[in-house]
Design a protein around this motif. Sequence first.
Motif, PDB file in Angstrom:
ATOM      1  N   ILE A 164       0.838  -1.213   0.000  1.00  0.00           N
ATOM      2  CA  ILE A 164       0.000   0.000   0.000  1.00  0.00           C
ATOM      3  C   ILE A 164       0.870   1.259   0.000  1.00  0.00           C
ATOM      4  O   ILE A 164       0.585   2.226  -0.710  1.00  0.00           O
ATOM      5  CB  ILE A 164      -0.973  -0.017   1.210  1.00  0.00           C
ATOM      6  N   TYR A 165       1.916   1.237   0.815  1.00  0.00           N
ATOM      7  CA  TYR A 165       2.769   2.426   0.933  1.00  0.00           C
ATOM      8  C   TYR A 165       4.224   2.109   0.589  1.00  0.00           C
ATOM      9  O   TYR A 165       5.082   2.109   1.468  1.00  0.00           O
ATOM     10  CB  TYR A 165       2.686   2.990   2.367  1.00  0.00           C
ATOM     11  N   PRO A 166       4.512   1.833  -0.701  1.00  0.00           N
ATOM     12  CA  PRO A 166       5.916   1.620  -1.072  1.00  0.00           C
ATOM     13  C   PRO A 166       6.700   2.931  -0.924  1.00  0.00           C
ATOM     14  O   PRO A 166       6.100   4.007  -0.919  1.00  0.00           O
ATOM     15  CB  PRO A 166       5.823   1.191  -2.540  1.00  0.00           C
ATOM     16  N   LYS A 167       8.009   2.783  -0.847  1.00  0.00           N
ATOM     17  CA  LYS A 167       8.854   3.963  -0.571  1.00  0.00           C
ATOM     18  C   LYS A 167       8.699   5.076  -1.608  1.00  0.00           C
ATOM     19  O   LYS A 167       8.690   6.240  -1.289  1.00  0.00           O
ATOM     20  CB  LYS A 167      10.315   3.523  -0.516  1.00  0.00           C
ATOM     21  N   ASN A 168       8.543   4.672  -2.883  1.00  0.00           N
ATOM     22  CA  ASN A 168       8.527   5.682  -3.959  1.00  0.00           C
ATOM     23  C   ASN A 168       7.117   6.165  -4.319  1.00  0.00           C
ATOM     24  O   ASN A 168       6.897   6.720  -5.388  1.00  0.00           O
ATOM     25  CB  ASN A 168       9.196   5.093  -5.203  1.00  0.00           C
ATOM     26  N   LEU A 169       6.178   5.937  -3.422  1.00  0.00           N
ATOM     27  CA  LEU A 169       4.780   6.274  -3.731  1.00  0.00           C
ATOM     28  C   LEU A 169       4.598   7.789  -3.886  1.00  0.00           C
ATOM     29  O   LEU A 169       5.058   8.565  -3.043  1.00  0.00           O
ATOM     30  CB  LEU A 169       3.878   5.757  -2.593  1.00  0.00           C
ATOM     31  N   ALA A 170       3.899   8.180  -4.963  1.00  0.00           N
ATOM     32  CA  ALA A 170       3.604   9.614  -5.165  1.00  0.00           C
ATOM     33  C   ALA A 170       2.653  10.081  -4.060  1.00  0.00           C
ATOM     34  O   ALA A 170       1.816   9.303  -3.601  1.00  0.00           O
ATOM     35  CB  ALA A 170       2.946   9.812  -6.528  1.00  0.00           C
ATOM     36  N   PRO A 171       2.776  11.341  -3.649  1.00  0.00           N
ATOM     37  CA  PRO A 171       1.884  11.815  -2.583  1.00  0.00           C
ATOM     38  C   PRO A 171       0.415  11.803  -3.017  1.00  0.00           C
ATOM     39  O   PRO A 171       0.116  11.937  -4.207  1.00  0.00           O
ATOM     40  CB  PRO A 171       2.369  13.246  -2.309  1.00  0.00           C
ATOM     41  N   THR A 172      -0.469  11.625  -2.057  1.00  0.00           N
ATOM     42  CA  THR A 172      -1.906  11.655  -2.332  1.00  0.00           C
ATOM     43  C   THR A 172      -2.274  13.066  -2.790  1.00  0.00           C
ATOM     44  O   THR A 172      -1.786  14.035  -2.205  1.00  0.00           O
ATOM     45  CB  THR A 172      -2.688  11.348  -1.024  1.00  0.00           C
ATOM     46  N   PRO A 173      -3.117  13.206  -3.828  1.00  0.00           N
ATOM     47  CA  PRO A 173      -3.510  14.553  -4.245  1.00  0.00           C
ATOM     48  C   PRO A 173      -4.135  15.329  -3.086  1.00  0.00           C
ATOM     49  O   PRO A 173      -4.797  14.743  -2.246  1.00  0.00           O
ATOM     50  CB  PRO A 173      -4.554  14.300  -5.336  1.00  0.00           C
ATOM     51  N   LYS A 174      -3.896  16.615  -3.082  1.00  0.00           N
ATOM     52  CA  LYS A 174      -4.482  17.476  -2.028  1.00  0.00           C
ATOM     53  C   LYS A 174      -5.973  17.617  -2.292  1.00  0.00           C
ATOM     54  O   LYS A 174      -6.386  17.957  -3.400  1.00  0.00           O
ATOM     55  CB  LYS A 174      -3.844  18.865  -2.065  1.00  0.00           C
TER      56      LYS A 174
END
Length: 286
Positions: free
Chosen positions: A98-108
Amino acid sequence: MKILKTNRGLQNNISKERNNKKSIGFVPTMGALHDGHMSLIQEAQQGCDVVVVSIFVNPTQFNEKSDLEKYPRPIERDTAMLKEHGVDYLFLPSTTQIYPKNLAPTPKINLGQLATTMEGEHRPGHFEGVIQVVHRLLTIVSPDQLYMGQKDFQQFTIIQAMLNQTNLKTQLRVCPIHRQDDGLAMSSRNARLSAAAKKKATAIYESLMYIKNNFMTTGRDQLIKEALEIQKSSGLDPEYIDIADGHTLQSLTDLRKAKYVVACTASWLEGIRLIDNMILRKEDEY
Ligand code: AMP
């Protein structure tokens, strides 16, 4: 039922279903499943060809470490229940899926004041975590329909706001609160209550029913005072009871004017925090 633990495994299966023109319904959960979850699954089965259920106890939405640690995880029982109910896919991801290191941030997401009241006020950071995990799960599963419960009223309102502000193609379906015969709303947290506490906890439902039965004739302050008393006299320790506009989630003072009115509460018993709500009036379509 196929059990998948990786994003890729699940996505491969979903692509095949999509190639066969199947519609996908998705029910995200944190497990410790009960009949409330099963009612969502049944609605998903009626509305879609294929049903995916996820079980993931999302660390980022817990504002208390001990609550996360004590959250029940009866995975074998859950798996058996889902099989019995004819679920097609169980997604059981690890935290690194679910939360890999290179995950893009969740949209604001601009929530305005939706997250400043009730649960937002009492559980700092909770809804940021909910948005993060639901956005991530929807990106992985990309279902046609997402099934969530009215039990978490503020949660589904915020997720609808997220869907409105992102380019995710999923539609939200909100399912009614499933209650025991005595009125207690089903919840995974109920499993941690003693038998005596389960009886006391029905006062939450009674307090909401009191508001529902009297809100046409009694003012807001009096309604809340009496409802708090109903809970306290049963041994509960209410954190809040609010009567709010069902769209904006802001407290209402004049209950006669709003078209969509909901009473929401959070209350403590044996160190466990229980939430519930009741729609008092809903005159327009959501
Ligand atoms: P949870 O596992 O608590 O995160 O809940 C997963 C989904 O089930 C959420 O959309 C909840 O709103 C929904 N849910 C939880 N309890 C109930 C209930 N008693 N009736 C209907 N839906 C529920």
